[in-house]
Design an enzyme around this catalytic site. Sequence first.
Site, PDB file in Angstrom:
ATOM      1  N   CYS A   1      15.513   2.096  80.352  1.00 49.23           N
ATOM      2  CA  CYS A   1      14.449   2.868  79.704  1.00 49.23           C
ATOM      3  C   CYS A   1      13.338   1.997  79.139  1.00 49.23           C
ATOM      4  O   CYS A   1      12.540   2.461  78.327  1.00 49.23           O
ATOM      5  CB  CYS A   1      15.035   3.745  78.612  1.00 49.23           C
ATOM      6  SG  CYS A   1      16.071   5.047  79.285  1.00 49.23           S
TER       7      CYS A   1
ATOM      8  N   LYS B   1      13.362  -1.822  78.113  1.00 48.02           N
ATOM      9  CA  LYS B   1      13.421  -3.058  77.316  1.00 48.02           C
ATOM     10  C   LYS B   1      12.777  -4.227  78.073  1.00 48.02           C
ATOM     11  O   LYS B   1      11.903  -4.906  77.539  1.00 48.02           O
ATOM     12  CB  LYS B   1      14.880  -3.415  76.959  1.00 48.02           C
ATOM     13  CG  LYS B   1      15.486  -2.478  75.912  1.00 48.02           C
ATOM     14  CD  LYS B   1      16.899  -2.873  75.526  1.00 48.02           C
ATOM     15  CE  LYS B   1      17.858  -2.816  76.694  1.00 48.02           C
ATOM     16  NZ  LYS B   1      17.991  -1.496  77.338  1.00 48.02           N
TER      17      LYS B   1
HETATM   18  P1  GTP Z   1      18.804  -2.279  80.965  1.00 47.08           P
HETATM   19  O1  GTP Z   1      18.672  -3.607  81.635  1.00 47.08           O
HETATM   20  O2  GTP Z   1      19.598  -1.305  81.781  1.00 47.08           O
HETATM   21  O3  GTP Z   1      19.326  -2.359  79.569  1.00 47.08           O
HETATM   22  O4  GTP Z   1      17.370  -1.578  80.974  1.00 47.08           O
HETATM   23  P2  GTP Z   1      15.920  -1.854  80.352  1.00 47.08           P
HETATM   24  O5  GTP Z   1      15.806  -1.064  79.081  1.00 47.08           O
HETATM   25  O6  GTP Z   1      15.605  -3.290  80.280  1.00 47.08           O
HETATM   26  O7  GTP Z   1      14.998  -1.132  81.428  1.00 47.08           O
HETATM   27  P3  GTP Z   1      13.712  -1.653  82.240  1.00 47.08           P
HETATM   28  O8  GTP Z   1      12.645  -2.149  81.358  1.00 47.08           O
HETATM   29  O9  GTP Z   1      14.178  -2.546  83.308  1.00 47.08           O
HETATM   30  O10 GTP Z   1      13.153  -0.275  82.853  1.00 47.08           O
HETATM   31  C1  GTP Z   1      13.833   0.449  83.767  1.00 47.08           C
HETATM   32  C2  GTP Z   1      12.984   1.412  84.555  1.00 47.08           C
HETATM   33  O11 GTP Z   1      12.005   2.075  83.778  1.00 47.08           O
HETATM   34  C3  GTP Z   1      12.251   0.699  85.697  1.00 47.08           C
HETATM   35  O12 GTP Z   1      12.561   1.335  86.905  1.00 47.08           O
HETATM   36  C4  GTP Z   1      10.797   0.840  85.330  1.00 47.08           C
HETATM   37  O13 GTP Z   1       9.977   1.010  86.445  1.00 47.08           O
HETATM   38  C5  GTP Z   1      10.775   2.081  84.452  1.00 47.08           C
HETATM   39  N1  GTP Z   1       9.675   1.990  83.480  1.00 47.08           N
HETATM   40  C6  GTP Z   1       9.459   1.004  82.590  1.00 47.08           C
HETATM   41  N2  GTP Z   1       8.351   1.252  81.862  1.00 47.08           N
HETATM   42  C7  GTP Z   1       7.867   2.426  82.291  1.00 47.08           C
HETATM   43  C8  GTP Z   1       6.737   3.224  81.911  1.00 47.08           C
HETATM   44  O14 GTP Z   1       5.953   2.869  81.041  1.00 47.08           O
HETATM   45  N3  GTP Z   1       6.560   4.384  82.571  1.00 47.08           N
HETATM   46  C9  GTP Z   1       7.416   4.809  83.545  1.00 47.08           C
HETATM   47  N4  GTP Z   1       7.171   5.970  84.131  1.00 47.08           N
HETATM   48  N5  GTP Z   1       8.481   4.082  83.937  1.00 47.08           N
HETATM   49  C10 GTP Z   1       8.715   2.913  83.323  1.00 47.08           C
HETATM   50  C1  SPV Z   2      22.662  -1.785  80.734  1.00 54.08           C
HETATM   51  O1  SPV Z   2      23.266  -0.938  81.434  1.00 54.08           O
HETATM   52  O2  SPV Z   2      22.294  -1.533  79.580  1.00 54.08           O
HETATM   53  C2  SPV Z   2      22.341  -3.119  81.282  1.00 54.08           C
HETATM   54  C3  SPV Z   2      22.963  -3.520  82.503  1.00 54.08           C
HETATM   55  O3  SPV Z   2      21.648  -3.891  80.650  1.00 54.08           O
HETATM   56  S1  SPV Z   2      24.648  -3.823  82.254  1.00 54.08           S
HETATM   57  O4  SPV Z   2      24.889  -5.241  82.463  1.00 54.08           O
HETATM   58  O5  SPV Z   2      25.315  -3.033  83.242  1.00 54.08           O
HETATM   59  O6  SPV Z   2      25.035  -3.439  80.939  1.00 54.08           O
HETATM   60 MN    MN Z   3      21.173  -3.123  78.680  1.00 60.58          MN
END
Ligand code: GTP
Ligand code: SPV
Ligand code: MN
Length: 613
Positions: free
Chosen positions: A264, A266
């Site tokens: 979402c 990060k």
């Molecule tokens: P974990 O590694 O699972 O903990 O996730 P994270 O919170 O680091 O998620 P990350 O930032 O990688 O975002 C995941 C998804 O959200 C990606 O597929 C991005 O394309 C989408 N995303 C990020 N920012 C935006 C945004 O501002 N708008 C939309 N529509 N999608 C977004």
């Molecule tokens: C998450 O799911 O929040 C991640 C990837 O950052 S994992 O290593 O599967 O936890």
């Molecule tokens: Mn995570």
Amino acid sequence: MDKNSASKLDALNNTHIDEIISKYAELCKPKNIIVFDDSKEDLAKVRKMATEKGEETALEMKGHTVHYDNYYDQGRDAANTKILLRKGTHISKRLNTGEREECLTEIYSILDGIMQGKEMYVRFYCLGPQNSKFSLLSLQISDSAYVLHSEDMLYRQGYEQFQQLEGKKNFFYFVHSAGELTSKGTTKNIDKRRIYIDLEGNRVYTVNNQYAGNSVGLKKLALRLAIKKSNDEDWLCEHMFVMGAQRPGKGRTTYFTGAFPSACGKTSTAMIPGQKIIGDDIAYIRIGDDGRAYAVNVEQGIFGIIEDVNPIDDPLIYETLTTPRELIFSNVLVNKNKPYWLGMKTETPNEGINHFGDWVKGTKDKEGKEVLLAHKNARYTMRIKELPNVDPKIDDINGAPVSGVIYGGRDSDTSPPVIESFGWSHGVFIGASIESETTAAKVGGTLGSRTHDPMANLDFLVVPLGLYIRNHLRFGENLSRPPKVFATNYFLKENGNFINGKVDKKVWLYWMEGRIHGEYKAISTPIGLIPHYEDLKEIFLETFGKYFTHEEYERLFSIRVHKLIERLERIKTIYEQENDIPQAFKHQLEQQIHRLEEAKELHKKDAISPFDF
Ligand code: GTP
Ligand code: SPV
Ligand code: MN
């Protein structure tokens, strides 16, 4: 065990470690045990083993490899992840628990002989910067070279710090086995996948899996053990990024941490172009000598979602993924030794090898579901120092001073893009009320259903929710200057389409940064403080040369009282089923509902324009 391994163990002079290794060697029955230290030779050895054993395959680009997890092992397995509790103890109905003795008996029977014909690896790591008050030592036992290779990139080495333990037992340990493998080298017995968190023993058992969120001890398994420790010791252990905001012309770095549920935002927030990254997934936060909050990245690498990484949305990561360096791709499509993924914005082939196996476009799985060219939760693993935007404080033993905390979720219809809380305890309430639409980071379940995910940390909680919230409240009370707390929502939709572009989060960040430095006034609404139109207009213009209209502002920042009240009613029902929820939290909840009801009555509308406050 060869002589070299035995002498590495001897040098640690720690009977607890010796006992642990003998116990699991006897149980798992590997053909051999290899012990590693922090040396360059051992790093290289792990890298080599991963490809020699076929857990990773070299790609065309130098240093790049690909790893596949079983088709049914593409995300965290929440159903089979259990917190072990003694008979008669309870934490929360929301958390998945198992009776300790029963679960231990079960896991020991699964572990019995599980490494027959395989090697058992023993490796030492440090969570948080080395030799700091944040450091937590961890011992990893695994039969997977991929797991060790991932940890070598994601975590700091810990052998030397283990030597300084002088026989003491204060470390976490993780026992992992990928179990029996298929001809493709992926875990075969997915039905026997188990992840058992034994808080009492400061250890986690994880078997019959390879997906890093299930297998890599130092990541989400250690997060759970550390949450327990932080709650016992009055610091915070969070599912948070750490980043430094640097607005052009300001000449300052303002540090933020932020919790968003898995997939979402990060990584995407920590990687906003022009800013500095410290970490993108897990942070420890402690009170510094000056009474302020200081955060460190528990990790030193990124296990990031690859979907949508392309030159426009994620230029820096895209560049690192397409140039030579040590890097593991997982669950992507490979054609002629080149990796492809969803949303990369280049032409992709219609066939190749992916997480399903041999793949051609249109392939369906056993359930009749079309297999996409790569999994939505396909990821890459690399060191943060490979990025040009790494912040100089990444290894600072004192951490980075936190001025802002951001909570966010995937919310298509309720919250505005950015709000500021009225203060720390209102901020804790906001964090504890996050609702987010589910993503591909977990196996099973449906995508896009709304779930409550307090502090984006529910999946990893091992203590009662009330206690966890109390710890947050108390942490803030003990700070001389608590960070400002904000909430963002990047995912508002209209007619099924996202209203905001992915780059817009930079504007919300600059507004938050300005608020911290007293540069903007804000509008008070029932849910918190929101930006004035004129300020956002100025930031959009300066940042993107874009004219932000009245109409856009109104569409984004209207207070959707009806939806907001509905959400709080859901949150209230959830918390009514929990024990020992702090009074301060209940008060915030009641007050917020009350303010919304009043506004609804006054304005007689379901959504109130920001110009009306
Ligand atoms: P974990 O590694 O699972 O903990 O996730 P994270 O919170 O680091 O998620 P990350 O930032 O990688 O975002 C995941 C998804 O959200 C990606 O597929 C991005 O394309 C989408 N995303 C990020 N920012 C935006 C945004 O501002 N708008 C939309 N529509 N999608 C977004
Ligand atoms: C998450 O799911 O929040 C991640 C990837 O950052 S994992 O290593 O599967 O936890
Ligand atoms: Mn995570």
